[in-house]
Design a protein around this motif. Structure first.
Motif, short mmCIF file in Angstrom:
data_model
loop_
_atom_site.label_atom_id
_atom_site.label_comp_id
_atom_site.label_asym_id
_atom_site.label_seq_id
_atom_site.Cartn_x
_atom_site.Cartn_y
_atom_site.Cartn_z
N VAL A 1 0.81 -1.29 0.01
CA VAL A 1 0.00 -0.09 0.05
C VAL A 1 0.92 1.37 0.08
O VAL A 1 0.77 2.28 -0.70
CB VAL A 1 -0.98 0.12 1.18
N LEU A 2 1.70 1.34 0.82
CA LEU A 2 2.67 2.45 1.03
C LEU A 2 3.54 2.68 -0.37
O LEU A 2 3.63 3.77 -0.65
CB LEU A 2 3.55 2.30 2.46
N LEU A 3 4.16 1.46 -0.76
CA LEU A 3 4.81 1.83 -2.08
C LEU A 3 4.13 2.07 -3.28
O LEU A 3 4.75 2.65 -4.26
CB LEU A 3 5.47 0.46 -2.38
N SER A 4 2.83 1.89 -3.27
CA SER A 4 2.10 2.30 -4.19
C SER A 4 2.05 3.81 -4.56
O SER A 4 2.00 4.16 -5.90
CB SER A 4 0.36 1.83 -4.12
N ALA A 5 2.02 4.53 -3.58
CA ALA A 5 2.31 6.01 -3.99
C ALA A 5 3.53 6.59 -4.46
O ALA A 5 3.30 7.15 -5.92
CB ALA A 5 2.31 6.78 -2.44
N PRO A 6 4.86 6.12 -4.17
CA PRO A 6 5.93 6.79 -4.79
C PRO A 6 6.24 5.98 -5.95
O PRO A 6 7.13 6.57 -7.02
CB PRO A 6 7.20 6.53 -3.65
N LEU A 7 6.07 4.70 -6.09
CA LEU A 7 6.54 3.95 -7.16
C LEU A 7 5.50 3.87 -8.43
O LEU A 7 5.66 3.75 -9.67
CB LEU A 7 6.58 2.44 -6.94
N LEU A 8 4.22 3.97 -8.00
CA LEU A 8 3.10 3.81 -9.14
C LEU A 8 2.30 5.01 -9.25
O LEU A 8 1.52 5.35 -10.16
CB LEU A 8 1.89 2.98 -8.91
N GLY A 9 2.52 6.28 -8.36
CA GLY A 9 1.97 7.35 -8.39
C GLY A 9 0.32 7.47 -7.73
O GLY A 9 -0.48 8.19 -8.21
N LEU A 10 -0.05 6.51 -7.08
CA LEU A 10 -1.41 6.18 -6.94
C LEU A 10 -1.67 6.97 -5.62
O LEU A 10 -1.12 6.86 -4.65
CB LEU A 10 -1.88 4.65 -6.65
N ARG A 11 -2.76 7.66 -5.33
CA ARG A 11 -3.21 8.25 -4.27
C ARG A 11 -3.59 7.20 -2.86
O ARG A 11 -4.01 6.51 -3.18
CB ARG A 11 -4.14 9.25 -4.42
N LEU A 12 -3.13 7.67 -1.57
CA LEU A 12 -3.38 6.93 -0.56
C LEU A 12 -4.63 7.32 0.19
O LEU A 12 -5.79 6.54 -0.04
CB LEU A 12 -2.20 6.81 0.39
N GLY A 13 -4.49 8.51 0.78
CA GLY A 13 -5.82 8.90 1.70
C GLY A 13 -5.84 8.44 2.83
O GLY A 13 -5.41 7.41 3.21
N SER A 14 -6.71 9.10 3.70
CA SER A 14 -6.80 8.71 5.04
C SER A 14 -7.56 7.39 5.26
O SER A 14 -7.18 6.50 5.95
CB SER A 14 -7.47 9.90 5.82
N ARG A 15 -8.73 7.22 4.53
CA ARG A 15 -9.48 5.83 4.64
C ARG A 15 -8.64 4.64 4.20
O ARG A 15 -8.66 3.78 5.02
CB ARG A 15 -10.64 6.08 3.87
N ARG A 16 -7.81 4.82 3.13
CA ARG A 16 -7.14 3.41 2.84
C ARG A 16 -5.96 3.52 4.00
O ARG A 16 -5.80 2.20 3.89
CB ARG A 16 -6.45 4.08 1.43
N LEU A 17 -5.42 4.37 4.20
CA LEU A 17 -4.33 4.31 5.32
C LEU A 17 -4.83 3.64 6.69
O LEU A 17 -4.17 2.75 7.10
CB LEU A 17 -3.62 5.66 5.61
N ALA A 18 -6.17 4.16 7.10
CA ALA A 18 -6.90 3.62 8.02
C ALA A 18 -7.22 2.06 7.89
O ALA A 18 -7.04 1.39 8.98
CB ALA A 18 -7.94 4.55 8.66
N GLY A 19 -7.61 1.88 6.80
CA GLY A 19 -7.80 0.31 6.50
C GLY A 19 -6.64 -0.40 6.60
O GLY A 19 -6.77 -1.66 7.37
N VAL A 20 -5.56 0.05 6.11
CA VAL A 20 -4.45 -0.98 6.24
C VAL A 20 -3.82 -1.22 7.66
O VAL A 20 -3.33 -2.10 8.04
CB VAL A 20 -3.35 -0.51 5.30
N ALA A 21 -4.04 0.24 8.41
CA ALA A 21 -3.49 0.06 9.83
C ALA A 21 -4.57 -1.08 10.62
O ALA A 21 -3.83 -1.64 11.40
CB ALA A 21 -3.88 1.39 10.40
N LEU A 22 -6.07 -0.94 10.24
CA LEU A 22 -6.59 -1.84 10.87
C LEU A 22 -6.18 -3.35 10.72
O LEU A 22 -6.27 -3.92 11.50
CB LEU A 22 -8.17 -1.65 10.66
N GLY A 23 -6.08 -3.41 9.29
CA GLY A 23 -5.47 -4.88 9.08
C GLY A 23 -4.46 -5.37 9.70
O GLY A 23 -4.23 -6.47 10.27
N PHE A 24 -3.38 -4.56 9.68
CA PHE A 24 -1.96 -4.89 10.47
C PHE A 24 -2.40 -5.02 11.91
O PHE A 24 -1.90 -6.07 12.60
CB PHE A 24 -1.14 -3.70 10.29
N ALA A 25 -3.42 -4.26 12.45
CA ALA A 25 -3.55 -4.16 14.13
C ALA A 25 -4.09 -5.74 14.17
O ALA A 25 -3.86 -6.63 15.06
CB ALA A 25 -4.45 -3.30 14.15
N GLY A 26 -5.02 -6.15 13.25
CA GLY A 26 -5.76 -7.55 13.28
C GLY A 26 -4.56 -8.68 13.20
O GLY A 26 -4.69 -9.62 13.83
#
Length: 275
Positions: free
Chosen positions: A99-124
């Protein structure tokens, strides 16, 4: 996206099938499983007359073979030099890194909801795999290998989208290359074991699914789908894997598993609804 989800589903069976192959040295199991995947993949390539898919530039071969073999070699080294629970937890940083590398390597936007989603996934994932986790200093090499494995797989996955012109049939050649390297490493570092019927069946099923078709599906998912969403949804793999082991009688349902399931599901929902 469905192809990428199919890969995640197949990877959920990795732990269950690996228990059936218990007794085979890790690198030997890797070599045999990749050999099955390569044989079937090359057969499909031959039947479809797509041999040109294997005619790729050196950079593509380095990416494919290096990603498949490099990840597994580093992961097994991590398990050999560090406690399994802690090594697995560090290894499962790869969905977050995708998810994090998609921004610098692919130019894809992350956004707060997507970052919150991956944070919840890692917490689980951390709740499920990291209960009582300790990181002793003497296991630093194993922890380093686990982190390197996570980085290698994240880079392999994200860069695949930059190589969208490479046909998925090329993965058959990557599997063959990974099988050869794993065989050489096995002969250099491990004793050989003749598999019994149970182990041979496990190798076949692994080569067909988690160490076979999954890589072809993941290649399609990364190249044509959204790597940010697939990276977040990848945190369902350890949860689904644990559920399958419980269904096979290898454990019982716990509150940690239930909460991890809710966290991963919530994270997936946030990522799926992000714009």
């Amino acid at each position: 996206m469905l192809a990428g989800l199919g890969a995640l589903l197949l990877w959920a069976f990795l732990a269950l099938l690996s228990t059936l192959a218990q007794g085979l040295p890790p690198l030997q199991l890797t070599a045999m499983s990749f050999a099955v995947a390569a044989a079937i993949g090359l057969l499909v390539v031959a039947l479809r007359g797509e041999w040109q898919a294997l005619h790729q530039r050196p950079l593509v071969w380095a990416h494919g073979v290096g990603g498949l073999f490099g990840y597994h070699a580093l992961y097994f080294a991590a398990l050999a030099h560090a406690p399994a629970v802690e090594a697995n937890l560090l290894n499962y940083l790869w969905p977050l890194l995708i998810v994090l590398l998609s921004a610098p390597l692919l130019g894809l936007r992350l956004g707060s909801r997507r970052l919150a989603g991956v944070a919840l996934g890692f917490a689980g994932c951390a709740l499920l795999l990291g209960g009582g986790a300790r990181f002793p200093a003497e296991a630093w090499f194993g922890f380093l290998c686990a982190l390197a494995a996570a980085l290698v797989w994240a880079l392999y996955s994200v860069i695949a989208k930059r190589l969208a012109d490479v046909p998925t049939g090329a993965v058959a050649g990557f599997c063959a290359g990974a099988a050869l390297l794993a065989l050489l490493a096995h002969l250099a570092f491990e004793p050989s074991v003749m598999p019994d019927a149970r182990q041979a069946l496990a190798v076949l099923l692994l080569g067909l699914g988690p160490v076979g078709a999954a890589f072809f599906l993941w290649d399609l998912g990364m190249k044509r789908g959204d790597p940010r969403l697939l990276g977040t949804l990848a945190y369902a793999v350890p949860v689904a894997s644990t559920l399958l082991l419980i269904m096979a009688g290898a454990g019982g349902f716990t509150w940690q598993l239930g909460l991890a399931l809710l966290l991963v599901a919530g994270g997936g929902w946030l990522a799926a609804t992000a714009r």
